[in-house]
Design a protein around this motif. Sequence first.
Motif, PDB file in Angstrom:
ATOM      1  N   ASN A  41      48.923  68.678  29.667  1.00  0.00           N
ATOM      2  CA  ASN A  41      49.117  68.128  28.338  1.00  0.00           C
ATOM      3  C   ASN A  41      48.127  66.992  28.120  1.00  0.00           C
ATOM      4  N   ILE A  42      48.261  66.276  27.021  1.00  0.00           N
ATOM      5  CA  ILE A  42      47.262  65.261  26.692  1.00  0.00           C
ATOM      6  C   ILE A  42      47.267  64.103  27.688  1.00  0.00           C
ATOM      7  N   ASP A  43      48.434  63.529  27.933  1.00  0.00           N
ATOM      8  CA  ASP A  43      48.499  62.345  28.791  1.00  0.00           C
ATOM      9  C   ASP A  43      48.536  62.691  30.275  1.00  0.00           C
ATOM     10  N   TYR A  44      49.296  63.714  30.614  1.00  0.00           N
ATOM     11  CA  TYR A  44      49.468  64.095  32.015  1.00  0.00           C
ATOM     12  C   TYR A  44      49.592  65.608  32.129  1.00  0.00           C
ATOM     13  N   GLY A  45      49.526  66.061  33.361  1.00  0.00           N
ATOM     14  CA  GLY A  45      49.803  67.450  33.680  1.00  0.00           C
ATOM     15  C   GLY A  45      50.620  67.498  34.947  1.00  0.00           C
ATOM     16  N   TYR A  46      50.809  68.681  35.474  1.00  0.00           N
ATOM     17  CA  TYR A  46      51.491  68.815  36.763  1.00  0.00           C
ATOM     18  C   TYR A  46      51.187  70.184  37.359  1.00  0.00           C
ATOM     19  N   HIS A  47      51.328  70.257  38.665  1.00  0.00           N
ATOM     20  CA  HIS A  47      51.146  71.513  39.383  1.00  0.00           C
ATOM     21  C   HIS A  47      52.454  71.811  40.106  1.00  0.00           C
TER      22      HIS A  47
END
Length: 1005
Positions: free
Chosen positions: A407-413
């Motif tokens: 996403n814009i601010d953060y992501g995740y795996h």
Amino acid sequence: MIKFDGFFISIKHYKFMKNIKVLFLCLLVVGIVSCKQSGSSTDVIKAEKKTDANGLSYETVTNDPTGLRLYTLENGLKVYLSKNTDEPKIQTYIAVRAGSNYDPKNSTGLAHYLEHMVFKGTHKIGTLDWEKEKEYLKKISDLYEQHRTEEDPEKKKAIYQEIDKVSLEASNFSVANEYDKMTASLGATGTNAHTSFEETVYHNKIPANELNKWLDLEAERFGTLVLRLFHTELEAVFEEFNRGQDNDGWKSYFAMLEGLFPIHPYGQQTTIGTGEHLKNPSMVDIHNYFDKYYIPNNMAVVLVGDLDFDATIKKVNETFGKMEKKELTHPTLPKEEPITQPIIKEVFGPTAESISISYRSKGVNTNEQKLITLCDMIMANGNAGLLDLNLNQKQLVQRASSYPTFNIDYGYHSFSGRPKSGQTLDEVKSLLLEQIEKLKKGEFDEWMIDAVVNDLKLSQTRQYENNTALANAYYEAFIHRENWVDKVKFLDDLKRITKQELVDFANSFYKNNYVLVYKRRGEDKNIFKVANPGITPINLNRDKSSEYIQAFNKVKSKPLQPKFIDYKTAIQATKTSNDIEVSYVLNEKNDLFDLNIIFDMGSDNDKKLSLAAGYLEYLGTDKYSAEDIKKEFYKLGVDYYVSAQSDKTYVGLRGLKENLSKGLELLEHLWDNAKADQEAYDKYVEKIYKGRQDGKTQKGNILWGGLMNYGMYGENSRLRDIMQIDELKAINPEELVNLVKDMKNYKQRVFYYGKDVNNAVTALNAHHKIYGDLKEYPEAKKYEQTETGGNVFFTNYDMVQTEMLFLAKGKPFDPKNLAASRLFNTYFGSGLSSIVFQEIRESKSLAYSAFAAYDDANKKDDPNYVLAYVGTQANKLSQAVDAMMDLMNNMPEAEKQFNAAKEATLKKIAAQRITKSSIFWSYERLKKLGIDNDNREEMYNTIKNMTIKDLKGFFDENIKGESYNVMVIGNKKDLDVKSLQKLGKITELDVDYLFNYVDKKEVKQ
């Protein structure tokens, strides 16, 4: 609807579709595409400014396979245009950079609820007298503000009763579903919308000739917000909220986000909102949100399909270009502190156990996005990733997978796993972490990076030739503020990453900084329940219309002429040297192929066929181990499959044309030389057992699988006619291997889609060896449908809602009824402007999802079925049953709505094009019905001449008075027994009985 990472949940229908991010990964099976098609690393990729015939400037990207023209209008609106003339349709999206991240903390769920309300019309659309109606809407808004602040429960209830009273009066001046009626009249499909953290996106797929009318309509829709029919839609949203409480996958997802983002809205504000906020909305807050974010400099129009660039942007500028630009600043959201040690969450519910491990990352437009994308594909690509080979192929867990989100601010795996029978969640966790350690140690083949990037290139090629998938990519680029030039270069950037860079990143990123979510079986004690507020059904004014729609309907577009197929010329044929018929359709687009060897026999002919087909997945040969086979196919960029259905078995191969011969040679080697493996078979049987146990915890599987089959067939169904675990254990796996090998000796045919059919036939001649005369198929077992009526089959399940399926066995299939059934389904049972949707949801607010259909058989001489579905709160069950049964016996005759449904059906047929491999597969479906031509032409001409009396006659003859079996799933303690007893004798069916599972503990070892 709400958009989650892996799927969309529709506000209109009970179904889900995959998110494009997941589609992007799921399409990996199709092979490798040449770099020339996608832009190779040696090509110059840069953004360029150009000017069109209107004098409007736009951006393009050199070597962009999508041919995007990106305009920015004077008011700041972004317009993404791409041309594809495969069919005379245009996929449209209107995207707004505003989602649940920006919901006020005391009004969570606002962005999503606003999305619903944008379908309700404007001061012109959906009103009979705006000056009178707006006074009532002002009263309703004021009452909601009082209701929100009132703390006394009795006074609060009294205010809501007043809201209900005024809402009924307001509905005298409104017309429900006018927007939906207009999009339907265009022949639009997929009319819907979704909301997520950073976006709200509105969907339509329209016939190309209706573009101008659609733009006029949408410009009007986004010009003014009117919150009419507010409280009935609010109840529908709460039903959507209830569905979330019944979905363990959602609960696990929310728990994961809460752990990853303890202060950011990603983890602290769900898109659906809290139950308390949903029950105490503010119409003022919703108007303020719309006025702030629904402005042109915060929006994009995406159009992909059969369009003229210059004429299209001129019309967009004349309509959306009139919107007023405003100053806008998005809120600054909190920054998260690093996660330094594992965060553990637990979720409880009735479904099977699972576990997930998630690592927080940076967001889009960062180098981490590229590195994690590559890491994820090394870990799991569906074929040769570390999870694929070391866990799934070796059957060390029931299933393991991974996926990234940015996403814009953060992501995740995220990495997830489901345990085998007798395996603990912690054991699965350890196995997942072991594979991550292998990544960190570089224990993967050097060639994997190139193979993964080539795989992604092919996935991208497949994505970009699909209008909907490409339009998804455009709107996501807009929402995430991604420059398209960076998207075009993305895969080439991945290819420049070395193995050492990837390993170094993995060691710095994958530490003890994860969120661990245990999904355990058990009672969820955090369920939010609410009483039925007792809504008075509002007036739909179905046969009235606003001045806007009257003028809209008078505007005539240039007619779009339907095109029908002559299957006998569209599907060509040749033969192999073994005299096997090869049907083929040429691929005019690219160098991809799809080769299918078809056997007209399946599990009905031999129950062990599907078992043997699944077992082949875990076998090697005298030359290759099972893992090496997967690697060899992945190196080639070719994928194979063996699949047995009830009446067909397919052996398939897909990929790049130039690797067809090598891929077929490898497939035939596996086919001829597969070696039985007792250990692999024992694990396979355990996997089947655990799959059965997991499947019977899924309410969708219970209703649409177990209960529906029981309602159709009783005890004698394919679903129940299974081999028990002790029978499976007793089978010698050598028998299954021989069964697969012996398939070659049966009659068969081939379908090929691709270029150069001679090359395909040459490969078949060289590698698909057939000896002697081919055998006839074994006789197929028949399963007879039982008569329906007077039965209520119930299965107990721990859930908030109650779901019901009404099923009536109809007359044998008759092709003469196809036109009437299609028109009936449009008018009566499916879609946003259908009778059922309007009555059950819009007027009475009894369900989030409700539909009905006349379901034509799939085979000649099989019976048709009448079915209806409703999912509702348990305390609304009685009303929902009465409402649905009344409709199924008394079809409202609304002349205007019928004419709109008729026009919509005709336009959908006119815009439909059957192309590519679908030509062959559509003909296969028709032949099963005893039809050997494109019957759409006959349907089209029949529908043109149909009247409402004709449809009423079809209803009276085929639907009215039918006797239903009613399948019900819900919580027994909340069940309204008296309501169900009116429908027939109630029989409670245990899940194991439904599926005919004998518990493993009872099986003699």
